[in-house]
Each structure stands twice: as C-alpha cells, then as structure tokens.
Write a protein that holds these residues in place. Structure first.
Motif, PDB file in Angstrom:
ATOM      1  N   ASP A  27      -3.049  15.768  -0.633  1.00 10.56           N
ATOM      2  CA  ASP A  27      -3.661  15.663  -1.953  1.00 10.56           C
ATOM      3  C   ASP A  27      -5.169  15.519  -1.746  1.00 10.56           C
ATOM      4  N   CYS A  85       3.213  14.219  -4.446  1.00 11.35           N
ATOM      5  CA  CYS A  85       3.918  13.962  -5.703  1.00 11.35           C
ATOM      6  C   CYS A  85       5.329  14.544  -5.598  1.00 11.35           C
ATOM      7  N   GLY A  86       6.284  13.791  -6.086  1.00  7.73           N
ATOM      8  CA  GLY A  86       7.666  14.241  -6.070  1.00  7.73           C
ATOM      9  C   GLY A  86       8.460  13.771  -4.862  1.00  7.73           C
ATOM     10  N   HIS A 127       3.425   3.541  -9.277  1.00  9.17           N
ATOM     11  CA  HIS A 127       3.026   4.950  -9.298  1.00  9.17           C
ATOM     12  C   HIS A 127       4.212   5.888  -9.108  1.00  9.17           C
ATOM     13  N   THR A 128       5.316   5.561  -9.743  1.00 11.07           N
ATOM     14  CA  THR A 128       6.502   6.418  -9.672  1.00 11.07           C
ATOM     15  C   THR A 128       6.432   7.481 -10.760  1.00 11.07           C
ATOM     16  N   ARG A 129       6.988   8.638 -10.468  1.00  9.48           N
ATOM     17  CA  ARG A 129       7.014   9.754 -11.426  1.00  9.48           C
ATOM     18  C   ARG A 129       8.271   9.670 -12.280  1.00  9.48           C
ATOM     19  N   ARG A 130       9.359   9.851 -11.652  1.00  7.26           N
ATOM     20  CA  ARG A 130      10.644   9.859 -12.333  1.00  7.26           C
ATOM     21  C   ARG A 130      11.448   8.712 -11.764  1.00  7.26           C
ATOM     22  N   ARG A 147      10.709   8.980  -7.759  1.00  7.60           N
ATOM     23  CA  ARG A 147       9.859   9.939  -7.046  1.00  7.60           C
ATOM     24  C   ARG A 147       8.405   9.484  -7.133  1.00  7.60           C
ATOM     25  N   SER A 149       4.299   9.602  -7.502  1.00  5.58           N
ATOM     26  CA  SER A 149       3.443  10.186  -8.527  1.00  5.58           C
ATOM     27  C   SER A 149       2.011   9.721  -8.330  1.00  5.58           C
ATOM     28  N   ASP A 150       1.151  10.181  -9.229  1.00  5.14           N
ATOM     29  CA  ASP A 150      -0.224   9.694  -9.271  1.00  5.14           C
ATOM     30  C   ASP A 150      -0.474   8.941 -10.575  1.00  5.14           C
ATOM     31  N   ASP A 151       0.597   8.581 -11.278  1.00  9.57           N
ATOM     32  CA  ASP A 151       0.486   7.882 -12.557  1.00  9.57           C
ATOM     33  C   ASP A 151      -0.211   6.536 -12.372  1.00  9.57           C
ATOM     34  N   CYS A 157      -1.610  11.128  -5.317  1.00  5.91           N
ATOM     35  CA  CYS A 157      -0.195  10.740  -5.234  1.00  5.91           C
ATOM     36  C   CYS A 157       0.050   9.767  -4.089  1.00  5.91           C
TER      37      CYS A 157
END
Length: 185
Positions: A27, A85-86, A127-130, A147, A149-151, A157
């Motif tokens: 990233d 990510c993911g 910082h989780t995506r799903r 998963r 993430s960069d949230d 990520c």
C-alpha cells in the motif's frame, strides 16, 4: 512420452494459475515507525507482514505526548501490522465477541472486541473491513472473523491488535506479541 505429458499438463496449469493468489502490492500509504524490517507470521492472519507501529513509545504523529515517553513521543497501546486490504483474519483461540460500543472512532467503524475469560484477555482489533461475527457469538479457533481495511486509518491498510485485561481499558494494555504468536519469517 515426456513431451506428451508436458503438453497435457501445461493447459491445466494455465487454467489453475489465476486461482493462485499473487503476492499483494504494498500500500503506497504505509508509513513505518520502526526500524524493524522483519516480516512476521501469525495464526491470526495469512502470510508474513511487517509491523508499522510497535507497542509502546513511538514517533508516529497520531498520538499525544505521553509522560512515559521521552522527547514528546506518544504511546501506542497495541501493534499495527501492515497488510493488504481484504487480508483474512482468523480466531487463534476460542473467544466470545463483545459489544464494541466502548471503543472510540480511532479503531474504525467496525472494530472487534474479543474476550477469553479463561485466559484472561480482551483483544481489540481495529481497522477491519468486513466482520463475520457479532456480539454474543462464541467463536471457535480457526474461524474467519474479519478482513483487514484502512477504515479509520490514515496510513493505509493494516490491522491494529491491542491486548487488554478482561473488561479493562487502555491503562491495562500490554504487548500483544505473545497472544498473536508472532514469528519472524
């Protein structure tokens, strides 16, 4: 005969090749606030990844100066592990998912708070995506739970791992390396 078997196997390899995941690109937003260039494996996530921000005093600009740290540095209560990510996250131990309402926005919109009373820890994963689990779930070792993430993360990520005492806050945070079973690769 050898040529014939090669000609028969080659098309099969070409069909299967897309199923094999390629190494993910780094990233471009990743910033590392450690000299440690080692990649670590963990049963919590796949492949080997670098630590972006280690536990303890750090020069990362996201943390307010802390009296435990010299030179106006801040204190990071967990570790941030850079990963694409993911990237899949698995439960390493049996845990119960706890409501994340006590966690602030610094962990992203969907952080996980996992508890194991028997072993005496809470694990915050930011910082989780799903997220595939919800509060109240009992999760078995090996279960896919989220998963990467960069949230909520300005630096790309990654996953944030923070080990606390059961029901404890930031003041109970300890170095999570042993819990994560980090191994240099």
């Amino acid at each position: 005969m050898r040529l014939l078997s090669t000609l028969l196997v080659l098309p099969l390899l070409l069909v299967l090749a897309p199923a094999v995941p390629a190494a993910a690109e780094p990233d471009p937003r990743w910033e590392f606030f450690t000299e440690d260039r080692t990649r670590y494996t963990s049963p919590w996530y796949g492949r080997a990844h670098r630590i972006m921000i280690p536990f303890g005093c750090t020069s990362a600009p996201y943390y307010s100066p802390d009296p435990r740290c010299r030179g106006g540095r801040g204190f990071h209560h967990g570790i941030d592990v850079a990963m694409p990510c993911g990237t899949r996250l698995f439960a390493r131990r049996g845990v119960r998912v706890v409501d994340n309402g006590s966690l602030g926005p610094a962990y992203g919109r969907n952080p996980l708070l996992l508890r194991n009373r028997k072993l005496g820890f809470d694990l915050v994963i930011g910082h989780t995506r799903r997220v595939y689990v919800e509060p109240g779930d009992r999760v078995k070792k090996g279960t896919l739970i989220a998963r990467a993430s960069d949230d909520g993360a300005p630096d790309g990520c990654h996953l944030h791992f923070e080990q606390r005492a059961v029901g404890g806050g930031l003041s109970t945070a300890v170095w999570p390396r042993k819990l994560l079973k980090l191994r240099p690769r």
